[in-house]
Design a protein around this motif. Structure first.
Motif, mmCIF file in Angstrom:
data_model
loop_
_atom_site.group_PDB
_atom_site.id
_atom_site.type_symbol
_atom_site.label_atom_id
_atom_site.label_comp_id
_atom_site.label_asym_id
_atom_site.label_seq_id
_atom_site.Cartn_x
_atom_site.Cartn_y
_atom_site.Cartn_z
ATOM 1 N N SER A 272 3.909 4.887 3.897
ATOM 2 C CA SER A 272 3.409 6.015 4.071
ATOM 3 C C SER A 272 4.349 7.516 3.876
ATOM 4 C CB SER A 272 2.545 6.413 5.145
ATOM 5 O OG SER A 272 1.945 7.724 5.416
ATOM 6 N N ILE A 273 4.373 8.124 3.026
ATOM 7 C CA ILE A 273 4.981 9.337 2.996
ATOM 8 C C ILE A 273 4.121 10.665 3.383
ATOM 9 C CG2 ILE A 273 6.709 11.393 1.757
ATOM 10 C CD1 ILE A 273 7.481 8.929 -0.123
ATOM 11 N N ILE B 275 -4.623 -1.168 11.047
ATOM 12 C CA ILE B 275 -5.505 -2.664 10.515
ATOM 13 C C ILE B 275 -4.512 -3.814 10.426
ATOM 14 C CG2 ILE B 275 -6.737 -3.445 8.494
ATOM 15 C CD1 ILE B 275 -8.476 -0.789 8.884
ATOM 16 N N PHE B 276 -3.214 -3.236 9.662
ATOM 17 C CA PHE B 276 -2.412 -4.085 9.191
ATOM 18 C C PHE B 276 -1.229 -4.318 9.922
ATOM 19 C CE2 PHE B 276 -4.769 -3.415 5.264
ATOM 20 C CZ PHE B 276 -5.555 -4.612 5.079
ATOM 21 N N GLU B 277 -0.979 -3.906 11.181
ATOM 22 C CA GLU B 277 0.011 -3.832 12.043
ATOM 23 C C GLU B 277 0.739 -5.368 12.398
ATOM 24 O OE1 GLU B 277 1.194 -2.455 16.698
ATOM 25 O OE2 GLU B 277 -0.831 -2.360 16.049
ATOM 26 N N ASP C 220 4.690 -0.001 8.082
ATOM 27 C CA ASP C 220 5.906 -0.648 7.891
ATOM 28 C C ASP C 220 6.973 0.269 7.497
ATOM 29 O OD1 ASP C 220 4.947 -3.526 8.462
ATOM 30 O OD2 ASP C 220 3.658 -3.315 6.664
ATOM 31 N N LEU C 221 6.689 1.188 7.027
ATOM 32 C CA LEU C 221 7.739 2.263 6.508
ATOM 33 C C LEU C 221 6.877 3.622 6.418
ATOM 34 C CD1 LEU C 221 10.314 3.174 5.801
ATOM 35 C CD2 LEU C 221 9.754 2.700 3.373
ATOM 36 N N ASP C 222 7.439 4.474 7.367
ATOM 37 C CA ASP C 222 6.873 5.690 7.650
ATOM 38 C C ASP C 222 8.009 6.851 7.127
ATOM 39 O OD1 ASP C 222 4.070 5.848 8.385
ATOM 40 O OD2 ASP C 222 4.874 4.916 10.245
ATOM 41 N N ILE C 223 7.667 7.762 6.135
ATOM 42 C CA ILE C 223 8.538 9.003 6.226
ATOM 43 C C ILE C 223 7.872 10.185 6.158
ATOM 44 C CG2 ILE C 223 9.956 10.061 4.336
ATOM 45 C CD1 ILE C 223 10.440 7.321 3.042
ATOM 46 N N ALA C 224 8.108 10.895 7.295
ATOM 47 C CA ALA C 224 7.742 12.310 7.844
ATOM 48 C C ALA C 224 8.606 13.315 7.254
ATOM 49 C CB ALA C 224 7.283 12.197 9.079
ATOM 50 N N LEU C 225 7.760 14.134 6.458
ATOM 51 C CA LEU C 225 8.489 15.256 5.753
ATOM 52 C C LEU C 225 8.238 16.623 6.522
ATOM 53 C CD1 LEU C 225 7.757 14.046 2.044
ATOM 54 C CD2 LEU C 225 9.877 13.908 3.513
ATOM 55 N N GLU C 226 9.229 17.414 6.283
ATOM 56 C CA GLU C 226 9.279 18.752 7.259
ATOM 57 C C GLU C 226 8.053 19.627 6.228
ATOM 58 O OE1 GLU C 226 10.620 19.277 9.933
ATOM 59 O OE2 GLU C 226 11.770 17.608 10.011
ATOM 60 N N ILE D 40 0.765 -1.215 0.014
ATOM 61 C CA ILE D 40 -0.075 0.126 -0.053
ATOM 62 C C ILE D 40 0.825 1.366 -0.109
ATOM 63 C CG2 ILE D 40 -1.741 1.126 1.036
ATOM 64 C CD1 ILE D 40 -2.969 -1.263 2.471
ATOM 65 N N VAL D 41 0.944 1.846 -1.046
ATOM 66 C CA VAL D 41 1.470 3.204 -1.299
ATOM 67 C C VAL D 41 0.806 4.378 -1.003
ATOM 68 C CG1 VAL D 41 2.945 4.611 -2.784
ATOM 69 C CG2 VAL D 41 2.942 1.839 -2.863
#
Length: 300
Positions: free
Chosen positions: A178-179, A167-169, A193-199, A153-154
């Motif tokens: 998620s970006i 839900i999918f933890e 599973d992968l989080d990229i948090a942007l400024e 899931i992108v």
């Protein structure tokens, strides 16, 4: 042929001055038809979704109270829409649009839903304009029907897909990526599973470099056989509820990067539109329309 889920119920009546731009769901298909990107035959009308796929993701208690309109005031306030039978019907029809689009994606490589991307809906509650999590329901449906064994899931909405992450933890067959804006709602993030948090104010060049590097690595690492793409246009610098600084052209390049990667790797992709809250409705509609223009250009 590009198949697109659309139903008139997608444009739901809201109180005067509500910040959610419901009219985009009516204007977007009109724009695609007007400019010749799509013809009437591209669109299909979903129906009320069956219960079983929904209950594979959402708790029986929450679903029962939602459909009986028995949510309490705090729960309704978190959703952000006045609760009504028509609103609940709308969510079921959006969900069916995504479930049917999955079948078209398996057949044609790609399919889309004018609405959907309701990624703030948790297994046991709704939040932030989301009542039923359409892509999560779709992903679980694929697994349950043995139509896929590994799903990516992108989620490129400006807001983290917190409900999808919850839900999918504990599901190793679905990889949530998620970006999003670091300073954006939800202020208490879940763990994808992968989080990229942007400024705040992240520009096209920075965003696209991160996405390009991450996506190619992820496809190699996860080896998915189906992709869900949440193409929120609330990444635009003009967005009222977003904190990023993308231009419309940058947003289009983002979509092209994801769709081209799926095409190059032979991965069926189902796209839901997600958010968009720019003050000018034409900016929202045009940015969303770019996703469909690219789908036609890349796949057909």
């Amino acid at each position: 042929m590009l198949k697109i889920a659309y139903h008139p119920i997608y444009r739901h009546p809201l109180p005067e001055g509500h910040r959610f731009p419901m009219e985009k769901y009516e204007l977007l298909p009109q724009q695609l038809l007007h400019e010749g990107t799509c013809e009437a035959s591209n669109f299909f009308e979903p129906i009320y979704a069956e219960i079983q796929p929904i209950l594979a993701v959402h708790t029986t208690d929450y679903y029962s109270r939602l459909t009986k309109l028995n949510l309490d005031k705090k729960e309704i306030r978190k959703i952000g829409f006045p609760l009504s039978k028509q609103l609940v019907d709308r969510e079921h029809i959006i969900t069916d649009g995504t479930l049917k689009a999955i079948q078209f994606a398996l057949k044609y490589g790609i399919a889309m839903n004018i609405a959907g991307g309701t990624h703030h809906a948790y297994s046991n509650r709704g939040e932030a304009f989301c009542l039923l999590n359409d892509q999560a329901i779709g992903a679980q449906y694929l697994l349950d029907q043995n139509l896929a064994s590994k799903i990516l899931i992108v989620d490129l909405d400006v807001h983290q897909g917190n409900g999808t992450a919850e839900i999918f933890e504990h599901n190793p067959h679905v990889f949530t990526f998620s970006i999003h804006g670091k300073a954006n709602y939800p202020f208490k993030k879940e763990i994808s599973d992968l989080d990229i948090a942007l400024e705040k104010g992240t520009t096209d060049d920075v965003y696209l470099k991160i996405l390009n590097e991450t996506l190619s690595n992820l496809l190699e690492q996860t080896q998915p056989d189906f992709v869900f793409y949440l193409a929120g246009v609330d990444v635009l610098a003009t967005d009222k509820l977003g904190t990023l600084g993308l231009t419309k052209e940058g947003c289009k390049k983002r979509d092209a990067m994801v769709l081209q990667a799926c095409k190059n790797n032979g991965l069926p992709v189902m796209c839901s539109m997600g958010g968009g809250y720019s003050p000018e409705i034409k900016h929202i509609v045009d940015a969303h329309a770019n996703t469909y223009r690219l789908a036609q250009e890349i796949y057909f």
